[in-house]
Each structure stands twice: as structure tokens, then as C-alpha cells.
Design an enzyme around this catalytic site. Structure first.
Site, PDB file in Angstrom:
ATOM      1  N   ASP A 163      50.648  19.389  92.134  1.00  0.00           N
ATOM      2  CA  ASP A 163      49.577  19.945  91.312  1.00  0.00           C
ATOM      3  C   ASP A 163      50.140  20.062  89.894  1.00  0.00           C
ATOM      4  O   ASP A 163      51.349  20.238  89.717  1.00  0.00           O
ATOM      5  CB  ASP A 163      49.179  21.319  91.851  1.00  0.00           C
ATOM      6  CG  ASP A 163      48.158  21.996  90.956  1.00  0.00           C
ATOM      7  OD1 ASP A 163      47.147  21.357  90.647  1.00  0.00           O
ATOM      8  OD2 ASP A 163      48.392  23.153  90.563  1.00  0.00           O
ATOM      9  N   ASP A 185      45.262  25.752  95.798  1.00  0.00           N
ATOM     10  CA  ASP A 185      45.689  24.520  96.454  1.00  0.00           C
ATOM     11  C   ASP A 185      45.851  24.697  97.965  1.00  0.00           C
ATOM     12  O   ASP A 185      46.313  23.766  98.644  1.00  0.00           O
ATOM     13  CB  ASP A 185      47.030  24.053  95.874  1.00  0.00           C
ATOM     14  CG  ASP A 185      46.922  23.716  94.397  1.00  0.00           C
ATOM     15  OD1 ASP A 185      45.948  23.047  94.023  1.00  0.00           O
ATOM     16  OD2 ASP A 185      47.794  24.136  93.628  1.00  0.00           O
ATOM     17  N   ASP A 198      50.444  25.815  93.803  1.00  0.00           N
ATOM     18  CA  ASP A 198      50.690  27.239  93.616  1.00  0.00           C
ATOM     19  C   ASP A 198      50.304  28.049  94.837  1.00  0.00           C
ATOM     20  O   ASP A 198      50.540  29.246  94.893  1.00  0.00           O
ATOM     21  CB  ASP A 198      49.968  27.768  92.371  1.00  0.00           C
ATOM     22  CG  ASP A 198      48.455  27.637  92.470  1.00  0.00           C
ATOM     23  OD1 ASP A 198      47.942  27.409  93.577  1.00  0.00           O
ATOM     24  OD2 ASP A 198      47.785  27.769  91.434  1.00  0.00           O
TER      25      ASP A 198
END
Length: 716
Positions: free
Chosen positions: A409, A613, A609
Site C-alpha cells: 500500500d 487494508d 496499515d
């Protein structure tokens, strides 16, 4: 439990109880994890079922993050080791004396009787733990490693005793074999207990981090109280050099806090009013007043202890094969020993048959097989916890070895997750410090992330900033204010043109170039003209490029996924060295992107995180949540990095792979050792005493091999 067959038998017994959904028994930690329907059976039913097969079962008390709990564990462990050592000190001198008598003077009656007398305390006192456990199993029709030891040594002892009592002068005697087998096994148990104690140090080390007392503030007065009495909402005073007692929020004071016990990072973190702090972290300097938000089992430390305990009790799928083999091993060995004795008897060599059968019984004990997987998991996950890497267990270790793609991410993972000034570009004839001073003066009235970034940069550069007057915020466009009697406008290009300000071509081109690089360009102008550009961006973490290069060197491909627009995403990806970018992806679509990669045949690890996610972390073959301290998403990830440092990603994968490789080494040794040694024992080519030494060594070697993981380093 003393061997793999013990653990397998207890596990089968628990699993067969009506209402039990799942049962897993760990030999190394001596714990069972049982999921059951409380409406169909109770804990007393499980205790009774295990009691019927000769084992004890009691509810495990969750580890409390206190030094007292750690000390209790140390005391029990020390006493256990001392028990084995006392028996070693008796068995070895007597066993060696019997060996000398058997080798030199066995033709003399006095020597045979002396050997009988010296071997008796070795057999029945020093070897009592083996005999007692074998008897307990026999009463319930079960057998385990102790059964093999008891049958083997008792057969050698009583055969020899019969020869002495009935005066067979030239008959063979095996007092030395019986005594030395027990001596070797006792020494092996002692070393094994010591090694297992070292393997369980991870939990103990975490427990010892907790504090015993706290300084409580009541009506303005300080009083020292036991940590157990602190409640949520209490105010606590923490002085320099003291550990923060519980999780909380700073309500007064400022300091740097050493959070290395949680995150593995040695650099202290600055804390001020409103910042969260975690229990057991060290207040480096400054006095803090902290309001408790979590105590006891709810603290971050206690959660980590629980997670490590769960990981150490979990099994790798490869262990199920070992469990199945261990479950049938003892009955098979008893049958092989009986066939060996019968074969030699038919061949007219009953004495040799007894020796061979005893060697089979001793060499085949499946102790190493039962310790191979759990000890490696214990040490590997414990080492991970010490480095701020929480691994959820054996299945995670096995999956990690197949990972060939890591999906990052962007925001908060590859980047810092907050805006920072990257460029200050003044127009010709304008001083950069003056540009920054005026822009920051106007932004002092703003709460926008861009404004915060400009102010932080000005302060970092030592620029003196005084708040502008007449501050006005234009939503979505920028801010205006008066600095030194002059109107200053800071914001988008449209805001300046609406105010009839001239934007020089050079300033316009600079802004366009910065935006093409994925940055947000803010123009600042006064006296009718744009005087320069300040660019802000979510900056890449300092070590992100090195981490991507490290993973690439490991043969792992890297992909970045983000909801940002493609130019910004590609600019960030280019900085860190990632070629494949999945941009403009909604949080709800991240799962689909991970599935698409998996459909390409990739084995995917997702790094995020752990909050927005979470679905993608669950969908990935390996979910790695990266966060800081207390707000990591433990539930949705397979591996949790307590530090926000990206170095933990390749380190976690390396540690997982190394631990799984250690498991395979242990299993190969345990299987290979038994497969090679049993035929030698059947053929009479293996002295029973040597078999006892080899069997003891096999268990110690497996645990010792696992302990090598304790020296694992980030750069390993």
C-alpha cells in the site's frame, strides 16, 4: 508428556470428545488449545478424558505482563532442571563403576554382586521418572517413550539379576548397559530441559518488561501503588528513567520515550500532550503525567504476550505428518523389538537377541520427532517478538517460503503518510527564506495539511514566523492574510489569478513540473505578482528504496497499490524502484487486485496499515500489517510489524523462511536418525548404552539447532 506419541495421544483423545471442534497439543510448550461447544461438554469433561489415559490437564492461566509471573516461571523451570541434575549426579558415578566392574572383574562373584548392588539405585531411583510414567501409561493401556525405556532397561537389569542370583558364572550380564542407558537419558533430559528453557525465554523476556509499581496521583498528591491496583482513568506520574506503567495518553509534559521493547527501534520517540504511550516503554527524559487508557490484560504488552503464546502453540502443516507418525511409532517399535528378540532366539542367540531388542527400544524413542517443529516455532517467533515482528504461527512460516510477490500500500506504508515540503522555489530576485516566511505566516491560521507542512518546514529551517492578520481561508483554493502591511496569497493558481496577480512564465513552468512529479504545488504572491512555488508531498520513507531493492535481490517482485492518481503513484513508485503500479484503486477494490495477481499464479504478500487494508491483508497469501505500537491490526494480518519501519518486511520474510528451514532440518534429522538406527539395532550392531547416548543426543541436537534462530539478525 515426554515424546511425540504422548502429544499425539492427548490430541486424539481431546479431538474425539463430543462437542470438541478442534484440538492441538504442543509438546514443547506442554499446552493444548481446544475449541469446544460449552453447551455439549465442560472443562471437567476434558480433564476427565485426559486423566483416563494417564495425563493431567488444567486450565492455562493467561500470562500477565508482570515481573512476578516471569519469576514464577523461572522458579518452576529451575526446579525441573535441578531434579534431572540430581539424578544425573547419582547415575553417572554408579554407572561408570558398574562399567569398570563389568569390563575388568566380571568373572569374580563379588564383582557381579557389586555391579548388581550399584546398578539397583540407578535403575529404581535415578530412573524412577521413566518407570513411573511407564506404569501410569500401562494402567490405562497406553505406551510412550517412557514405556520403551522402562521395558528395555528392566529387561536388561532383571536378566542380569537372574544370572547373578542363580550363580551362572560365565553367563552374560548387562548391568552396565541398563545403568548407562539411564545415565545417558538423564543427561539428555537435563540438557533438553535447559535448552527448552532457553527456547521459552521470549515469553519470559516480555513478561519481565512489565513494572511492579506505579506512581498514582490522587488529589494532587503522589503515592506509590502496586501495578495491579491501577485502573483506567487514573493519573500517573512518570519520571525520567522510569518505565511507563500502563498504556495511556500524555496529559502533561513532554519527553522522548524509548519504545524499542515494542517496535525494535532504538531511536526514542518524542511525546507531548495528547500523544499515546505504551506500558513498559522507557521515559528517557522529562516528567510525564499520563492518564491510563488500558491496564492488565488489555495493554499492548499483554496483547503481544498473548499473540506470541498463540504463535508458539500453533502448528505448521508439515508437523501433522510427524504427529501421525509419532502416534503409531511406539506400538510399531514394541512389535519390532519383539520380532528382533524372537528372531535372535530362533537363531539360537537369546543373549544377543535381548541386547538387540533393548537397543531397538531405546534408539527408536520418537522424542526428537515431537520436538522438531514446536521448538523451532518457539525460538523463531520469540526472536521475532524481540525484533518487533509478531508471527502468528507455523502455518504462516510455511506460507512465507512460497512468497514471490509483495504488494505495498502506498500511503503510510511506502510513504510517511503526512504532507511535507519537498521544494521551495523562489522567483528570480526573491529570497527563499522570505518566501517561506511569508507563506508560513499566512498558513499559521490554517488547519489544512498543506499549511501544517509549510509551517513545519519554516520552523525546521529556523525561519522566524509571526502570524498574519486578516486571515481568510478560501475552501479548496488557499488562504490570504496581511504580512508586514502587505496582502499575501498562498494557494492554487486560480486563487492568485482571481486576485489579478501576474504569474511569471518561469513560476508557472516550475509549478507544472513539480505537479508532473506527483507533488502538490502551492503558489505564494504579494504586491501583484506570484513570488515563488512551495511544493508539498507525502514523502517516501527513508529506507523504502533499500527495502524494495532488498526484496528484489531475494527474488521477490514488488507491486504498489494506491487510490492516488496515476501520475502521483508512478512518481512515488519510480522513487522507490517499483515497476508495476496499481493506481486509482478504491479500498474496496484492493481485494480484487490481490485476487488478480493470485490468478496470474503469483503467491502474494500484502503490506498495509492493517486498517483500511484489512480485507486485502486477509485475501493475500500472507498479510503483513505495518503500524506502530498499540494500534496494529493484529486480527487481519499473519505478520504484524510493531514499527512503522519498512525494514521489517524483508526481515520478517527472512526470519519466517529461516524458521521453516530449521523445522525441515529438525524433521529430517529426527526421521533419518530413526530410519538409519533401527536396522542397526535389530542386527545387533548397536550397543544399548550407545543407543541411549544417541537417543539423548538426538533430542538435544534438535532443540540446539532450533536455538540457533535466537541469534538471527536483520541482515542475516
Amino acid at each position: 508428556m515426554t515424546c511425540g506419541s504422548c502429544a499425539a495421544r492427548v490430541e486424539r483423545t481431546l479431538a474425539r470428545q463430543e462437542g470438541v471442534e478442534r484440538a492441538a497439543v504442543n509438546l514443547a510448550t506442554e499446552r493444548a488449545v481446544v475449541s469446544f461447544d460449552p453447551d455439549r461438554l465442560g472443562l471437567h469433561d476434558l480433564v476427565a478424558a485426559v486423566g483416563k489415559i494417564g495425563y493431567g490437564l488444567a486450565p492455562a492461566t493467561p500470562a500477565a505482563a508482570t515481573a512476578a509471573a516471569a519469576q514464577g516461571a523461572v522458579d518452576v523451570e529451575a526446579e525441573f532442571q535441578a531434579m534431572w541434575w540430581r539424578r544425573v549426579l547419582v547415575a553417572w558415578p554408579l554407572g561408570l563403576a558398574v562399567l569398570v566392574l563389568s569390563t575388568v572383574w566380571m568373572d569374580h562373584p563379588w564383582a557381579r554382586w557389586a555391579a548388581f548392588a550399584l546398578a539397583t539405585p540407578v535403575q529404581f531411583w535415578a530412573g524412577w521418572p521413566f518407570l513411573h510414567q511407564a506404569a501410569v501409561r500401562a494402567r490405562v493401556g497406553a505406551a510412550n517413550m517412557d514405556t520403551l525405556i522402562a521395558i528395555g532397561t528392566l529387561a536388561a537389569f532383571f536378566f542380569s539379576a537372574r544370572q547373578v542370583v542363580f550363580g551362572h558364572r560365565h553367563a552374560e550380564h548387562y548391568f552396565d548397559s541398563a545403568a548407562l542407558i539411564i545415565a545417558f537419558l538423564l543427561l539428555g533430559r537435563y540438557f533438553e530441559a535447559r535448552a527448552k528453557g532457553r527456547a521459552s525465554r521470549a515469553i519470559r523476556a516480555l513478561l519481565e518488561l512489565g513494572v511492579k509499581e506505579a506512581t498514582l496521583i490522587v488529589d494532587g498528591e503522589e503515592r506509590t501503588v502496586p501495578i495491579e491496583t491501577v485502573m483506567v482513568g487514573d493519573l500517573l506520574r512518570v519520571r525520567p528513567g522510569e518505565k511507563i506503567p500502563v498504556d495511556g495518553v500524555v496529559v502533561d509534559g513532554a519527553s522522548a520515550v524509548d519504545e524499542s521493547m515494542l517496535t525494535g527501534e532504538s531511536v526514542p520517540v518524542d511525546k507531548a500532550t495528547g500523544d499515546a504511550v505504551a506500558g513498559a516503554t522507557l521515559n528517557a527524559h522529562g516528567v510525564l503525567t499520563v492518564r491510563a487508557t488500558a491496564v492488565g490484560a488489555d495493554t499492548a504488552l499483554a496483547q503481544i504476550v498473548r499473540l506470541v503464546e498463540q504463535a508458539q502453540g500453533a502448528k505448521a502443516p508439515v508437523q501433522h505428518l510427524a504427529d501421525r507418525i509419532a502416534g503409531v511409532f511406539v506400538p510399531v517399535v514394541l512389535a519390532v523389538a519383539a520380532l528382533t528378540l524372537a528372531g535372535w532366539w530362533v537363531a539360537g542367540e537369546p543373549g544377543h537377541g535381548l541386547v538387540a531388542a533393548v537397543a531397538v527400544l531405546i534408539i527408536a524413542c520418537p522424542c526428537a520427532l515431537g520436538l522438531a517443529t514446536p521448538t523451532a516455532i518457539m525460538v523463531g517467533t520469540g526472536r521475532g517478538a524481540a525484533m518487533g515482528i509478531l508471527i502468528k504461527g507455523g502455518e504462516v512460516l510455511e506460507r512465507s517460503k512460497r512468497i514471490d510477490t509483495v504488494v505495498f500500500d502506498k500511503t503510510g506504508t511506502l510513504t510517511m503518510g503526512r504532507m511535507a515540503v519537498t521544494d521551495v522555489v523562489p522567483a528570480p530576485g526573491v529570497d527563499a527564506a522570505e518566501l517561506l516566511r511569508r507563506a508560513a505566516a499566512v498558513e499559521l491560521g490554517s488547519e489544512h495539511p498543506v499549511g501544517r507542512a509549510v509551517i513545519e518546514r519554516a520552523r525546521a529551517d529556523g525561519v522566524a514566523v509571526t502570524a498574519a492578520t486578516g486571515f481568510v481561508a478560501v475552501a479548496g483554493h488557499g488562504v490570504t492574510g496581511t504580512v508586514d502591511g502587505t496582502t499575501v496569497i498562498v494557494g492554487r493558481r486560480a486563487l492568485l489569478t482571481d486576485a489579478w496577480m501576474v504569474i511569471p512564465d518561469r513560476v508557472a513552468v516550475t509549478a507544472e513540473n513539480l505537479e508532473a512529479g506527483g507533488k502538490t504545488a502551492v503558489l505564494a504572491g504579494w504586491d501583484g505578482e506570484a513570488r515563488g512555488v512551495v511544493a508539498v508531498a507525502d514523502t517516501v520513507k527513508p529506507n523504502a528504496t533499500a527495502v524494495v531493492a532488498d526484496l528484489t535481490a531475494m527474488g521477490i517482485g514488488c507491486v504498489m497499490i494506491t487510490g492516488d492518481n496515476r501520475p502521483t503513484a508512478e512518481a512515488i513508485a519510480a522513487q522507490v524502484g517499483i515497476d508495476r503500479v496499481l493506481a486509482e484503486v478504491l479500498p474496496s477494490d484492493k481485494v480484487a487486485e490481490v485476487r488478480r495477481l493470485q490468478a496470474e499464479g503469483r503467491v502474494v504478500a500484502m503490506v498495509g496499515d492493517g486498517v483500511n487494508d484489512a480485507p486485502a491483508l486477509v485475501q493475500a497469501d500472507l498479510g503483513i500489517a505495518i503500524g506502530s505500537g498499540t494500534d496494529v491490526a493484529i486480527e487481519s494480518s499473519d505478520i504484524t510489524l510493531l514499527s512503522a519501519d519498512l525494514d521489517g518486511v524483508p526481515t520478517a520474510i527472512r526470519l519466517s523462511r529461516r524458521t521453516f528451514r530449521t523445522i525441515l532440518q529438525n524433521l529430517a534429522w529426527a526421521f533419518g536418525y530413526n530410519i538409519a538406527a533401527i536396522p542397526l539395532a535389530m542386527a545387533g550392531a548397536l550397543n544399548p548404552a550407545i543407543a541411549g547416548a544417541a537417543m539423548a543426543f538426538s533430542s538435544v541436537s534438535v532443540v540446539t539447532n532450533s536455538l540457533r534462530l535466537a541469534s538471527f539478525r536483520r541482515d542475516a
